[in-house]
Every structure is written in C-alpha cells, then in structure tokens.
Enzyme design. Structure first.
Site, PDB file in Angstrom:
ATOM      1  N   PRO A 128     -47.716  31.922  -0.213  1.00 55.33           N
ATOM      2  CA  PRO A 128     -46.923  32.657  -1.204  1.00 55.33           C
ATOM      3  C   PRO A 128     -46.070  33.802  -0.649  1.00 55.33           C
ATOM      4  O   PRO A 128     -46.314  34.977  -0.929  1.00 55.33           O
ATOM      5  CB  PRO A 128     -47.995  33.170  -2.168  1.00 55.33           C
ATOM      6  N   CYS A 129     -45.037  33.450   0.085  1.00 60.50           N
ATOM      7  CA  CYS A 129     -44.126  34.457   0.618  1.00 60.50           C
ATOM      8  C   CYS A 129     -43.377  35.175  -0.501  1.00 60.50           C
ATOM      9  O   CYS A 129     -42.877  36.279  -0.304  1.00 60.50           O
ATOM     10  CB  CYS A 129     -43.166  33.836   1.624  1.00 60.50           C
ATOM     11  N   HIS A 130     -43.338  34.586  -1.695  1.00 64.45           N
ATOM     12  CA  HIS A 130     -42.680  35.240  -2.831  1.00 64.45           C
ATOM     13  C   HIS A 130     -43.425  36.489  -3.281  1.00 64.45           C
ATOM     14  O   HIS A 130     -42.861  37.318  -3.986  1.00 64.45           O
ATOM     15  CB  HIS A 130     -42.528  34.257  -4.002  1.00 64.45           C
TER      16      HIS A 130
END
Length: 167
Positions: A128-130
């Site tokens: 989850p780089c978001h």
C-alpha cells in the site's frame, strides 16, 4: 520458462493489470485511459494464486479485507524491498509520511530514496504505497494518479472510521 498469466480486473477506479505465475503475484498496476482492457489469452484455468488475489481484491473493494495474504514478489534492490516491506506494515486506514518512512529505515537522509522506492512499487493496493503522504498531511506522488490515491485513502477511512473526507 514459467508461465506468466495476465488478468484485467475492473475496480471502481479503473482497470488493474494483474500478473502472476503459478506461485506468486508479480504485478498489480492501474491502466490509465482504458475503458475496456486489451484482449488477453484466457487459460482454461487460472492458477490458485490469481484466483486468491481476485477474491481478496473483491473483499478489499467491498470493505471486508484489511490485509492481503496472497503470496507476492517483485524485483527490486535490497533497499527497495526493505521500503516495500515497511509499506505492508502500514495498517489499513492509516497513513505515514515519507519522513516517517525514512525514520523507520533508520536515516532521515534517505527520504528521497525511500520516496523513489515507493514510486517503483508494482503491487498497487497490496503493497500500500498509497498510504504514504507528505509531511504536511498532503497528497503527494502516486503512480496511479493522486485522484486514485485520494479515493483509496477515503475508501479505507470509510471502513475504518465511518464516512468522512480526508482531503
């Protein structure tokens, strides 16, 4: 040579291109500007790992999955893999700043390198780089587009804290 399967998965925010072999998912990337995905050669039966990630993504988008269990792997440097392993530890519905990420890596001077590694993640949503935002709680950088980053964060907030708007 091991077979690589490609699947186009429709989400509320556009299509994802999912690539997997028989054992692990190698890529999950948004396709921009595509209303209908390209034709893909459809095997008689997809591998279990691909079926598993599709079920998990369905559950994620309906708010029933907070953590992904499908095995995945992506090529990268030792540093990139360390950054990606930190991203997976960010809980659903939470965010950290790029500075926080650099601190977790042990050196605030690696903030740009950490941000670069974050941007090279090819496993959208699952890694989850978001969930990494600017130090001033602002939306910065997302390969899938800032509008998708906002949507994903608000989606997660909705199922963590009820309906609200972050940005």
């Amino acid at each position: 040579m091991e077979a690589l399967y490609t699947y186009f998965y429709k989400t509320p925010i556009g299509y994802l291109c999912i690539e997997a072999n028989d054992d692990v998912v190698h890529g999950i990337n948004f396709l921009d500007g595509i209303e209908h995905p390209p034709e893909a050669k459809v095997p008689e039966k997809y591998p279990v790992v691909l079926e598993q990630i599709l079920k998990e993504l369905d559950a994620y988008f309906s708010g029933r999955r907070l953590v992904f269990e499908t095995p995945f792997d992506q090529n990268g440097t030792v540093f990139q893999k360390e950054v990606w392993s930190r991203l997976v530890q960010i809980p659903f519905g939470k965010t950290i700043s790029y500075l926080d990420l650099a601190k977790q890596l042990g050196d605030t001077k690696v903030i740009r390198a950490a941000a670069s590694a974050n941007g090279k993640n090819h496993l959208a949503i699952v890694v989850p780089c978001h969930r990494v935002i600017g130090s001033k709680n602002d939306l910065v950088g997302y390969a899938g587009g800032l509008w998708r980053k906002r949507w994903l964060l608000e989606h997660e907030q909705k199922f963590t804290h009820g309906v609200q708007t972050l940005f």
